[in-house]
Design an enzyme around this catalytic site. Structure first.
Site, short mmCIF file in Angstrom:
data_model
loop_
_atom_site.label_atom_id
_atom_site.label_comp_id
_atom_site.label_asym_id
_atom_site.label_seq_id
_atom_site.Cartn_x
_atom_site.Cartn_y
_atom_site.Cartn_z
N TYR A 59 0.84 -1.20 0.00
CA TYR A 59 0.00 0.00 0.00
C TYR A 59 0.87 1.24 0.00
CZ TYR A 59 -4.95 -0.29 -0.30
OH TYR A 59 -6.21 -0.40 -0.81
N GLU A 61 -0.50 4.78 -0.69
CA GLU A 61 -1.30 5.98 -0.94
C GLU A 61 -0.44 7.22 -0.80
OE1 GLU A 61 -4.77 6.14 1.51
OE2 GLU A 61 -5.85 4.68 0.28
N ASP A 205 -5.35 12.33 -26.16
CA ASP A 205 -5.50 10.99 -25.60
C ASP A 205 -4.79 10.05 -26.58
OD1 ASP A 205 -6.27 8.45 -24.91
OD2 ASP A 205 -8.34 8.99 -24.44
N THR A 231 -3.23 4.93 -22.11
CA THR A 231 -3.17 3.62 -21.46
C THR A 231 -1.72 3.15 -21.58
OG1 THR A 231 -3.68 2.54 -23.54
CG2 THR A 231 -5.53 2.95 -22.07
N LYS A 234 -1.55 -0.83 -24.71
CA LYS A 234 -1.88 -0.99 -26.13
C LYS A 234 -0.57 -1.04 -26.93
CE LYS A 234 -6.50 0.79 -25.28
NZ LYS A 234 -7.49 1.86 -25.52
N ARG A 240 -1.51 -3.53 -18.02
CA ARG A 240 -2.79 -2.81 -18.11
C ARG A 240 -2.78 -1.67 -17.12
NH1 ARG A 240 -8.13 -4.14 -20.45
NH2 ARG A 240 -6.72 -5.40 -21.68
C1 LIG Z 1 -8.55 2.34 -24.73
C2 LIG Z 1 -8.81 3.79 -24.66
C3 LIG Z 1 -9.12 4.43 -23.45
C4 LIG Z 1 -9.51 3.72 -22.19
O1 LIG Z 1 -8.72 2.80 -21.70
P1 LIG Z 1 -9.22 1.72 -20.62
O2 LIG Z 1 -7.94 1.23 -20.11
O3 LIG Z 1 -10.02 0.73 -21.39
O4 LIG Z 1 -10.04 2.45 -19.60
C5 LIG Z 1 -9.21 5.80 -23.44
N1 LIG Z 1 -9.04 6.53 -24.56
C6 LIG Z 1 -8.80 5.95 -25.75
C7 LIG Z 1 -8.61 6.81 -26.95
C8 LIG Z 1 -8.67 4.56 -25.84
O5 LIG Z 1 -8.45 4.01 -27.02
#
Ligand SMILES: *Cc1c(COP(=O)(O)O)cnc(C)c1O
Length: 437
Positions: A59, A61, A205, A231, A234, A240
């Protein structure tokens, strides 16, 4: 040889047969199918080892040097390491590695920049945007006033002129640039000009494309944006999770946050913890640090470039076989099959492809006449097959598999024949994170 009384097999196989069996089946499935889901990848064994490590127990925080639990001297170093690697890789002034995933990272941005009811603009979901960029059912569409922008009817690419007109009329406080099903390069310079004109925050994003950016295969939005979210699982091939990059200072502090004593970086940190989250997942942060070191290597650079080469080769091979693609091609790792003129829906074709070992997802296309639950599109992506070592020449074979299923969508014999051929095809490649593959 001395007889050993030690039990055989892994701890998991001994402790929980049911979970172990399911894991084995999932490994077998991923080993023998083509993972063409654009948001998925294969993390390395080192990343998986860190994810499964004892850092999961701690933990922590708070932030390094200012925790609410004792015993964090080591994880402080770990989090600082991940933050420093991230800042160096993207050239950003500030980084937060605690968001549990991409959506929570975006939620923190709303908290740090806006008040409920403020106006935001994002690419509409049916045209390639993400749920969290203002879509109606999501918190971003219910708690904020969402004015979506879209793509040009002809080119199917973002209509920057119309976007500018809408922004000038609507005066949003935040503009998102990024998407989840958009196969083209984002014009960050154009977006930055529009945001400046209307005094809006610009937030990129890069969830899908962070690996491509690191590899130099897509422009880096960091110099143009107030905040960048992503994220980590990907194209960048980490665990993750999620992260946020930002400037230290808020250029609109006097305008939108005159009473706050915190700069932008501090407001982002406070939004993540304590406003939205509790303890950070230190095992994920450990694995992120590992992935970021991998991403800084020349071989990752080659990997990211190959993802795009493969996507372009797959696009060409599919077009040669009569498929229509949204925007007519791709600049990144994503292809969207436009199935508006086909007899079956995106969902129907995706299910049949899965029977044949080709794993994808159905997806809306611009102007989609079908229900969102079935759609007229299929999204394909090349990050995972590129992680297996596939190159341009394999893309033609993948297109041939797909075309065969489309020619015989309702013939189970064809499905199982392609299924066997796909498994055979995959067996000559190594899958990262699956030992002995
Ligand atoms: C995958 C994705 C997210 C969200 O990711 P999670 O891990 O599934 O919450 C946010 N923005 C874009 C553009 C994405 O492709």
């Amino acid at each position: 040889m001395a007889k050993s009384s030690a039990p055989t097999g892994s701890a998991l196989s001994r402790a929980d047969r049911r979970v172990y069996e399911l894991l084995k089946r999932q490994v077998q499935q991923e080993r023998t199918t083509l993972k063409l889901i654009a948001s998925e990848n294969f993390a390395s064994s080192a990343v998986l080892e860190a994810t499964g490590s004892i850092f999961t127990n701690k933990y922590a925080e708070g932030y390094p040097g200012a925790r609410y639990y004792e015993g964090n001297e080591i994880v402080d170093q770990l989090e600082n390491l991940a933050v420093e690697r991230l800042k160096a890789l993207f050239g950003s002034e500030h980084a937060n590695v605690q968001p549990y995933s991409g959506s929570p990272a975006n939620q923190a941005v709303y908290r740090a920049l806006l008040r409920p009811g403020d106006k935001v603009m994002g690419l509409a979901l049916p045209e390639g945007g993400h749920l969290t960029h203002g879509w109606g059912v999501n918190f971003s569409g219910t708690d904020y006033q969402s004015v979506p922008y879209g793509v040009h009817e002809k080119t199917q690419q973002i209509d920057y002129d119309r976007l500018r007109d809408t922004a000038k009329r609507e005066r949003p406080k935040l503009i998102w640039v990024g998407g989840t099903a958009y196969p083209r390069i984002f014009d960050y310079t154009a977006m930055a000009e529009i945001a400046l004109e209307v005094e809006a925050y610009l937030v990129a994003d890069i969830a899908h494309i962070s690996g491509l950016i690191v590899a130099g295969a897509h422009p880096n939005p960091v110099p143009c944006c107030d905040v960048v979210t992503s994220t980590s699982h990907k194209s960048i091939r980490g665990p993750r999770g999620g992260f946020i990059l930002s400037n230290k200072e808020d250029r609109y502090q006097a305008l939108y946050h005159p009473k706050s004593k915190h700069n932008l970086a501090r407001r982002i940190d406070r939004a993540v913890f304590p406003q939205l989250q509790g303890g950070p997942h230190m095992n994920t942060i450990a694995a992120l640090a590992v992935a970021l070191q991998e991403a800084a290597t020349p071989s990752f650079r080659a990997y990211g470039q190959q993802i795009v080469k493969n996507a372009k080769a797959l696009a060409q091979a599919l077009q040669d076989r009569g498929f229509d693609l949204v925007t007519g091609g791709t600049d990144n790792h994503i292809l969207i099959l436009d199935l508006r003129d086909r007899p079956l829906s995106g969902k129907a074709y995706a299910e049949r492809m899965a029977k044949a070992g080709i794993i994808t997802n159905f997806n809306m296309v611009p102007g989609d006449p079908r229900d969102p639950a079935v759609t007229s599109g299929i999204r394909l992506g090349t990050p995972a097959v590129t992680s297996m070592g596939m190159r341009e020449e394999q893309m033609d074979q993948i297109a041939a598999f797909i075309a065969t299923v489309f020619t015989h969508p309702d013939d189970p014999d064809v499905h199982s024949c392609v299924r066997r051929a796909v498994a055979d095809f995959c067996s000559s490649f190594q899958v990262p994170g699956i030992p002995g593959s």
